[in-house]
Scaffold this motif. Structure first.
Motif, PDB file in Angstrom:
ATOM      1  N   MET A 259       0.831  -1.200   0.000  1.00 42.62           N
ATOM      2  CA  MET A 259       0.000   0.000   0.000  1.00 42.62           C
ATOM      3  C   MET A 259       0.870   1.256   0.000  1.00 42.62           C
ATOM      4  O   MET A 259       0.584   2.235  -0.701  1.00 42.62           O
ATOM      5  N   ASN A 260       1.935   1.228   0.792  1.00 36.59           N
ATOM      6  CA  ASN A 260       2.860   2.372   0.813  1.00 36.59           C
ATOM      7  C   ASN A 260       3.522   2.567  -0.543  1.00 36.59           C
ATOM      8  O   ASN A 260       3.711   3.698  -1.003  1.00 36.59           O
ATOM      9  N   ASP A 261       3.884   1.457  -1.180  1.00 33.10           N
ATOM     10  CA  ASP A 261       4.481   1.555  -2.518  1.00 33.10           C
ATOM     11  C   ASP A 261       3.527   2.231  -3.493  1.00 33.10           C
ATOM     12  O   ASP A 261       3.920   3.072  -4.302  1.00 33.10           O
ATOM     13  N   SER A 262       2.249   1.860  -3.422  1.00 31.69           N
ATOM     14  CA  SER A 262       1.254   2.454  -4.316  1.00 31.69           C
ATOM     15  C   SER A 262       1.089   3.936  -4.048  1.00 31.69           C
ATOM     16  O   SER A 262       0.986   4.745  -4.980  1.00 31.69           O
ATOM     17  N   THR A 263       1.072   4.302  -2.769  1.00 29.85           N
ATOM     18  CA  THR A 263       0.979   5.721  -2.399  1.00 29.85           C
ATOM     19  C   THR A 263       2.168   6.494  -2.942  1.00 29.85           C
ATOM     20  O   THR A 263       2.017   7.610  -3.467  1.00 29.85           O
ATOM     21  N   ARG A 264       3.343   5.894  -2.855  1.00 31.55           N
ATOM     22  CA  ARG A 264       4.543   6.576  -3.353  1.00 31.55           C
ATOM     23  C   ARG A 264       4.494   6.751  -4.868  1.00 31.55           C
ATOM     24  O   ARG A 264       4.934   7.779  -5.392  1.00 31.55           O
ATOM     25  N   VAL A 265       3.972   5.772  -5.580  1.00 33.55           N
ATOM     26  CA  VAL A 265       3.835   5.887  -7.041  1.00 33.55           C
ATOM     27  C   VAL A 265       2.920   7.054  -7.396  1.00 33.55           C
ATOM     28  O   VAL A 265       3.218   7.848  -8.309  1.00 33.55           O
ATOM     29  N   GLY A 291      13.667   2.633  -8.248  1.00 34.57           N
ATOM     30  CA  GLY A 291      13.123   3.920  -7.828  1.00 34.57           C
ATOM     31  C   GLY A 291      11.717   3.843  -7.278  1.00 34.57           C
ATOM     32  O   GLY A 291      11.425   4.371  -6.227  1.00 34.57           O
ATOM     33  N   TRP A 292      10.809   3.175  -7.985  1.00 35.17           N
ATOM     34  CA  TRP A 292       9.436   3.020  -7.489  1.00 35.17           C
ATOM     35  C   TRP A 292       9.043   1.549  -7.558  1.00 35.17           C
ATOM     36  O   TRP A 292       9.659   0.744  -8.228  1.00 35.17           O
ATOM     37  N   ARG A 293       7.950   1.222  -6.818  1.00 36.76           N
ATOM     38  CA  ARG A 293       7.600  -0.172  -6.554  1.00 36.76           C
ATOM     39  C   ARG A 293       8.788  -0.872  -5.906  1.00 36.76           C
ATOM     40  O   ARG A 293       9.286  -1.891  -6.407  1.00 36.76           O
ATOM     41  N   GLN A 294       9.244  -0.313  -4.829  1.00 35.56           N
ATOM     42  CA  GLN A 294      10.477  -0.650  -4.121  1.00 35.56           C
ATOM     43  C   GLN A 294      11.671  -0.177  -4.973  1.00 35.56           C
ATOM     44  O   GLN A 294      11.705  -0.406  -6.176  1.00 35.56           O
ATOM     45  N   PRO A 295      12.604   0.510  -4.323  1.00 30.95           N
ATOM     46  CA  PRO A 295      13.702   1.112  -5.100  1.00 30.95           C
ATOM     47  C   PRO A 295      14.567   0.120  -5.860  1.00 30.95           C
ATOM     48  O   PRO A 295      15.224   0.485  -6.822  1.00 30.95           O
ATOM     49  N   GLY A 296      14.585  -1.152  -5.428  1.00 33.36           N
ATOM     50  CA  GLY A 296      15.326  -2.145  -6.196  1.00 33.36           C
ATOM     51  C   GLY A 296      16.776  -2.266  -5.775  1.00 33.36           C
ATOM     52  O   GLY A 296      17.198  -1.800  -4.712  1.00 33.36           O
ATOM     53  N   LEU A 297      17.552  -2.895  -6.634  1.00 30.47           N
ATOM     54  CA  LEU A 297      18.955  -3.166  -6.330  1.00 30.47           C
ATOM     55  C   LEU A 297      19.756  -1.871  -6.314  1.00 30.47           C
ATOM     56  O   LEU A 297      19.549  -0.983  -7.133  1.00 30.47           O
ATOM     57  N   PRO A 298      20.705  -1.764  -5.376  1.00 30.44           N
ATOM     58  CA  PRO A 298      21.555  -0.573  -5.352  1.00 30.44           C
ATOM     59  C   PRO A 298      22.528  -0.577  -6.517  1.00 30.44           C
ATOM     60  O   PRO A 298      23.040  -1.630  -6.915  1.00 30.44           O
ATOM     61  N   ARG A 299      22.759   0.585  -7.086  1.00 33.44           N
ATOM     62  CA  ARG A 299      23.741   0.690  -8.165  1.00 33.44           C
ATOM     63  C   ARG A 299      25.148   0.545  -7.578  1.00 33.44           C
ATOM     64  O   ARG A 299      25.438   1.021  -6.484  1.00 33.44           O
ATOM     65  N   GLN A 300      26.000  -0.096  -8.349  1.00 36.96           N
ATOM     66  CA  GLN A 300      27.373  -0.302  -7.919  1.00 36.96           C
ATOM     67  C   GLN A 300      28.274   0.737  -8.580  1.00 36.96           C
ATOM     68  O   GLN A 300      28.266   0.887  -9.800  1.00 36.96           O
ATOM     69  N   MET A 505      11.797   6.036 -18.619  1.00 37.13           N
ATOM     70  CA  MET A 505      11.507   6.259 -17.203  1.00 37.13           C
ATOM     71  C   MET A 505      10.055   6.688 -17.016  1.00 37.13           C
ATOM     72  O   MET A 505       9.330   6.152 -16.167  1.00 37.13           O
ATOM     73  N   PHE A 506       9.586   7.643 -17.826  1.00 37.42           N
ATOM     74  CA  PHE A 506       8.208   8.112 -17.710  1.00 37.42           C
ATOM     75  C   PHE A 506       7.209   7.022 -18.092  1.00 37.42           C
ATOM     76  O   PHE A 506       6.140   6.907 -17.505  1.00 37.42           O
ATOM     77  N   GLU A 507       7.564   6.214 -19.077  1.00 41.66           N
ATOM     78  CA  GLU A 507       6.665   5.129 -19.475  1.00 41.66           C
ATOM     79  C   GLU A 507       6.496   4.129 -18.349  1.00 41.66           C
ATOM     80  O   GLU A 507       5.376   3.649 -18.089  1.00 41.66           O
ATOM     81  N   SER A 508       7.590   3.799 -17.651  1.00 43.13           N
ATOM     82  CA  SER A 508       7.484   2.847 -16.549  1.00 43.13           C
ATOM     83  C   SER A 508       6.658   3.412 -15.400  1.00 43.13           C
ATOM     84  O   SER A 508       5.874   2.694 -14.775  1.00 43.13           O
ATOM     85  N   LEU A 509       6.808   4.706 -15.128  1.00 50.65           N
ATOM     86  CA  LEU A 509       5.996   5.328 -14.083  1.00 50.65           C
ATOM     87  C   LEU A 509       4.523   5.343 -14.487  1.00 50.65           C
ATOM     88  O   LEU A 509       3.640   5.051 -13.669  1.00 50.65           O
ATOM     89  N   HIS A 510       4.256   5.676 -15.718  1.00 58.18           N
ATOM     90  CA  HIS A 510       2.880   5.677 -16.218  1.00 58.18           C
ATOM     91  C   HIS A 510       2.261   4.286 -16.108  1.00 58.18           C
ATOM     92  O   HIS A 510       1.100   4.136 -15.692  1.00 58.18           O
ATOM     93  N   THR A 511       3.014   3.256 -16.444  1.00 55.70           N
ATOM     94  CA  THR A 511       2.520   1.882 -16.377  1.00 55.70           C
ATOM     95  C   THR A 511       2.124   1.510 -14.957  1.00 55.70           C
ATOM     96  O   THR A 511       1.068   0.900 -14.723  1.00 55.70           O
ATOM     97  N   GLU A 512       2.979   1.850 -13.992  1.00 52.47           N
ATOM     98  CA  GLU A 512       2.681   1.533 -12.594  1.00 52.47           C
ATOM     99  C   GLU A 512       1.492   2.340 -12.076  1.00 52.47           C
ATOM    100  O   GLU A 512       0.619   1.815 -11.371  1.00 52.47           O
ATOM    101  N   ALA A 513       1.463   3.633 -12.402  1.00 51.18           N
ATOM    102  CA  ALA A 513       0.408   4.503 -11.875  1.00 51.18           C
ATOM    103  C   ALA A 513      -0.959   4.182 -12.488  1.00 51.18           C
ATOM    104  O   ALA A 513      -1.990   4.339 -11.834  1.00 51.18           O
TER     105      ALA A 513
END
Length: 551
Positions: A259-265, A291-300, A505-513
């Motif tokens: 639920m928090n992930d969805s709110t953040r999106v 970045g969204w839907r959990q930030p994911g793996l840290p960049r090295q 990046m915007f397409e992925s955000l649009h897909t999630e939202a």
């Protein structure tokens, strides 16, 4: 050269982590030797003042906002202009036996904060071993800079880390702007700072974008655009590399995290839509890949080791990138401005850019730049923008390389050997050589490169993020660094880029939202058609990046 001043606004706890590192880095780069003046014009982001006692001060030109209980030992008015009053010494008109004084428990200062307030201990602070990874709970725990009394603003209606009344939605932040504290007093503080400037050029807005500060910063941005419409506004939305609720253990905790992930999106979608409309440019920043839907793996990053779950660590990378790339319009010798940077990267209404970082810039201790670039393997820099890689074709980009002096460019002709056979040997400067490298490794790309010889200081309280192959001055060495020593400075390459990858990046955000039904989230005072408009707006922004032929 005339300084062109910038006012920085910081909204939110993680943004203040990034900002604290940024101000600390700048202050550690101050040079007081008149024989070797600084290459950096610190008047762009700092202001000179005088205390009531007549002491000259040099403090960040800054207004920051955070929630109640987020400051710990830092007084709201700071302690530079006057000491906080001792409650036991306050004069009361009533008789003492009729007064009951109640004082909240005082937070104790950690070892670092204790030392920077102790004149005798101050000379050892830069190199002393601290345990800041355990001691830092909030951003003020590692704050070295001193603030002007009007810098810090606390939202008293919401408490830091209070799950009962979370400040978690865009709507809460947008509504808060309409209160007297912000619409009147905060706006007046902005005006006072601007009126102090002789050649004011614009704003930095460093902000959280996954909680209520997304709405607060958006409302402030609209106000700035109304009042200062000809000034440049660079918005820097920050996303933590990790959210504590993502470490769920039970099914109930998992539902809460989702639920928090969805709110953040939703917050990201709404804020990006506002930044698109009212900013000169915005650059989303995160050291994790998703970045969204959990930030994911840290960049090295090359030759680094860090704990991405610590805001103290992840924010240091973002601050190093911001400090480095902003040098393009903070150099004593430069006529380049914030508006020039924004104009170059936002052609065809492409309001967003991606950030990149190479820290440390991996130059061997005994090597020249020409050999370093000739033998480089892999990407030259890593993206620090979520869901976005940095392209190598049809890109407009600005890069800044710091910490590689001209003496490290190449060997003299009598010692050059194989270097003489390279085309890059004809380059006369670090700038020319890096531009040649980029021209050979990218296609149809416009690369604007700037350089300074001054490396970035990584002394305390900057975290020790580097592996033992990085020497004291940031060069890669075959001999491991001694355990009791720390890296004092490093060369860094950072950049801002505009290319077709940002559209992804915007397409992925649009897909999630688009998967979310706004009516199910009652903390947002938003109608379904308003949410649909935001979705369409972000998709339109994505379409602006389809034609990737920039130059």
């Amino acid at each position: 050269m005339v300084s062109k001043e910038i006012l920085t606004l910081q909204f939110g706890h993680y943004a203040n982590f990034v900002g604290t590192h940024w101000w600390n880095i700048q202050e550690s780069s101050f040079q007081y030797d008149s024989a070797a003046p600084s290459e950096i014009d610190h008047n762009v982001l700092f202001r000179e003042g005088i205390t009531p006692a007549g002491q000259v001060t040099f403090t960040p030109r800054l207004l920051l906002v955070d929630l109640k209980n987020s400051l710990k030992t830092l007084p709201i008015q700071g302690d530079l202009y006057e000491e906080p009053p001792d409650p036991s010494q306050l004069f009361m008109k009533w008789e003492g036996h009729k007064i009951e004084l109640q004082e909240a428990p005082r937070e104790s200062k950690n070892a670092f904060q204790t030392d920077i307030n102790n004149a005798s201990a101050l000379p050892t602070v830069a190199t002393k071993k601290y345990n800041l990874e355990q001691d830092v709970q909030v951003w003020s725990d590692f704050l070295y800079s001193r603030f002007h009394p009007r810098t810090v603003n606390v939202i008293k209606q919401y408490q830091h880390c209070n799950a009962e009344t979370p400040f978690d939605s865009y709507s809460l932040g947008a509504a808060l702007w309409k209160s007297e504290v912000f619409e009147d007093r905060f706006s007046d503080d902005i005006r006072r700072y601007v009126e102090e400037c002789d050649h004011f050029q614009g704003f930095h807005i460093l902000t959280d974008c996954t909680n209520g500060f997304a709405g607060l910063s958006s409302a402030c941005l609209e106000h700035i655009r109304d009042e200062y419409d000809r000034k440049s506004v660079l918005v820097l939305p920050t996303i933590p590399a990790h959210f504590p609720d993502n470490d769920f253990q039970t099914a109930h905790e998992q539902v809460y995290s989702l639920m928090n992930d969805s709110t953040r999106v939703i917050n990201l979608l709404l804020s990006f839509n506002t930044y698109r409309e009212f900013s000169s440019m915005f650059v989303p920043l995160c050291t994790s890949e998703a970045g969204w839907r959990q930030p994911g793996l840290p960049r090295q990053f090359y030759h680094t080791q860090y704990n991405h779950k610590l805001p103290y660590h992840s924010s240091a990378f973002l601050a190093a990138a911001l400090d480095t790339i902003s040098l393009k319009y903070r150099l004593e010798s430069s006529t380049f401005s914030l508006s020039d940077l924004c104009a170059d990267l936002t052609a065809n209404d492409r309001k967003a850019a991606a950030g990149s970082l190479c820290m440390p810039f991996s130059l061997n201790a005994d090597a020249d730049l020409i050999d370093c670039l000739d033998q480089w393997e892999g990407p030259l820099y890593k993206s620090i923008t979520p869901r976005c890689s940095i392209g190598t074709e049809r890109v407009m980009q600005h890069l800044m390389l710091r910490g590689v002096p001209e003496t490290r460019l190449k060997k003299p002709p009598n010692k050059a050997g194989k270097q003489k056979a390279m085309a890059a040997y004809n380059c006369k400067s670090v700038k020319d050589m890096l531009e040649l490298f980029l021209a050979c490794s990218t296609y149809a790309t416009a690369s604007h490169v700037s350089t300074i010889s001054q490396a970035m200081s990584t002394k305390n309280p900057f975290p020790d993020l580097f592996d033992d192959r990085i020497g004291v001055h940031g060069n890669v060495s075959a001999i491991p660094r001694l355990e009791h020593t720390r890296v004092e400075s490093v060369p860094i390459l950072a950049g801002l880029h505009s290319g077709s990858e940002i559209g992804q990046m915007f397409e992925s955000l649009h897909t999630e939202a688009k998967k979310l039904k706004i009516a199910r989230f009652n903390q947002f005072t938003l109608e379904a058609d308003e949410y649909e408009d935001a979705l369409n707006s972000v998709m339109t922004l994505r379409e602006n990046y389809e034609d990737s032929f920039l130059v």
